[in-house]
Design an enzyme around this catalytic site. Structure first.
Site, PDB file in Angstrom:
ATOM      1  N   HIS A  80      66.369  17.020 -33.153  1.00 61.81           N
ATOM      2  CA  HIS A  80      65.413  16.404 -32.177  1.00 61.81           C
ATOM      3  C   HIS A  80      65.860  16.779 -30.891  1.00 61.81           C
ATOM      4  CE1 HIS A  80      61.795  13.557 -31.545  1.00 61.81           C
ATOM      5  NE2 HIS A  80      61.799  14.424 -30.509  1.00 61.81           N
ATOM      6  N   ARG A 110      56.139  15.633 -34.202  1.00 62.52           N
ATOM      7  CA  ARG A 110      56.702  14.349 -34.954  1.00 62.52           C
ATOM      8  C   ARG A 110      56.737  14.566 -36.445  1.00 62.52           C
ATOM      9  NH1 ARG A 110      57.919  13.792 -30.454  1.00 62.52           N
ATOM     10  NH2 ARG A 110      57.807  11.950 -29.025  1.00 62.52           N
ATOM     11  N   GLU A 162      64.962   9.287 -38.172  1.00 64.09           N
ATOM     12  CA  GLU A 162      65.917   9.934 -37.202  1.00 64.09           C
ATOM     13  C   GLU A 162      66.937   8.945 -36.690  1.00 64.09           C
ATOM     14  OE1 GLU A 162      63.995  12.017 -34.113  1.00 64.09           O
ATOM     15  OE2 GLU A 162      62.647  13.111 -35.382  1.00 64.09           O
TER      16      GLU A 162
END
Length: 316
Positions: A284, A236, A265
């Protein structure tokens, strides 16, 4: 009139093709949102009439301040069985059922090794050069004999260790709770935090985000790294101090980095990381495979149908 079910953050427009939603469509109109809704007011407006929301991982946050503005919400489905972006206590207090799905397998570990290989052999830079007419501009390093330092040795970290051992790397790990015995079970040496950063050729992060890990890696840790070290984060973004990491890359404290996760994000278009040539940036995608989506959305359908039938499953 049918109730509404909203699927959020379906960036690749795969939700409806990854599972059979036909039974759900008998009771609910399905609204698929393919872009990220960052503005809270806009999010609330889009979800105002939704009885059920399917959330993709932690892409959209559901704190108490959002949940209390969604009085029609009855079921919130999250892909995966943990979601730090959902206030579970607030959902419970409001009578919202939160159900989950099974998660990914070794996808993140596989991507981690791909990123390590890409850094070691400058694969992205050489590919870009070839497309531009170039030929052989970089000199790589072999993985065999190099030290991989794992920050965290949970499920994903252990899988990365297994792959790295196959490449005959020397694998070390640190976490606040790691014991030498557990490390040895995975062919890994347990070391102190400082030693890991001082001796590792590659450093890879594999801890969950919580109050104890937020900002776990900062300027102090990054200042310890050896010359030529590379940094990988598929965990993360907020586990790492973003400003400290940016500075380490700009002044070449780190030889390079590969990042799949970020504080914000999607990563803003103007983020300075996008301008650095020594960083591999991925959107991601650690868990993003066809097989995982089939699990995520297939079990989301199961969760919805169980809720409609009055017997919710996989509740958080």
């Amino acid at each position: 009139m049918a109730a509404t079910l909203t699927i959020l953050d379906d960036y690749q427009s795969v939700a409806l093709s990854s599972a059979d939603w036909s039974e759900v469509q008998k009771t609910h109109d399905i609204d698929v949102v393919t872009e990220h809704i960052d503005d809270v007011d806009a999010l609330v407006e889009r979800l105002r009439g939704s009885e059920i929301v399917v959330a993709m991982r932690e892409r959209t946050a559901f704190p108490a301040a959002v949940l209390e503005r969604l009085p029609n919400l009855k079921l919130l489905v999250t892909t995966g069985m943990a979601n730090a972006a959902i206030d579970l206590e607030a959902a419970k207090a409001q009578g919202v059922v939160v159900s989950g799905t099974e998660g990914s397998g070794r996808e993140v570990a596989e991507l981690t090794m791909a990123m390590i290989l890409s850094l070691a052999r400058h694969i992205v830079a050489e590919d870009r050069s070839m497309h531009e007419g170039g030929w052989q501009h970089t000199v790589g390093v072999r993985l065999e004999g190099k030290t991989l330092g794992l920050v965290g040795l949970g499920k994903q970290g252990a899988w990365v260790a297994e792959l790295a051992n196959a490449f005959r790397m020397h694998v070390v790990a640190w976490s606040p709770s790691l014991t030498p015995e557990r490390a040895a079970e995975h062919g890994v040496a347990s070391v102190g935090k400082e030693e890991l950063f001082e001796t590792s050729d590659f450093i890879s992060v594999h801890v969950p985000l919580n109050d104890g890990t937020r900002g776990l890696i900062g300027a102090e840790e990054l200042a310890l790294v050896k010359d030529g070290a590379f940094f990988v984060n598929t965990s993360r973004g907020p586990v790492v101090d973003a400003e400290a990491l940016l500075m380490a890359l700009m002044v070449d404290t780190l030889a390079g980095a590969a990042l799949d996760v970020f504080d914000v994000e999607p990563l803003p278009a103007a983020d300075p990381l996008r301008k650095l040539s020594n960083v591999i940036l991925l959107p991601h995608i650690g868990y993003v495979t066809r097989e995982v989506y089939e699990i995520f959305f297939g079990q989301s359908v199961e969760d919805v149908l169980a809720f409609v039938a009055g017997s919710p499953v996989r509740t958080l």
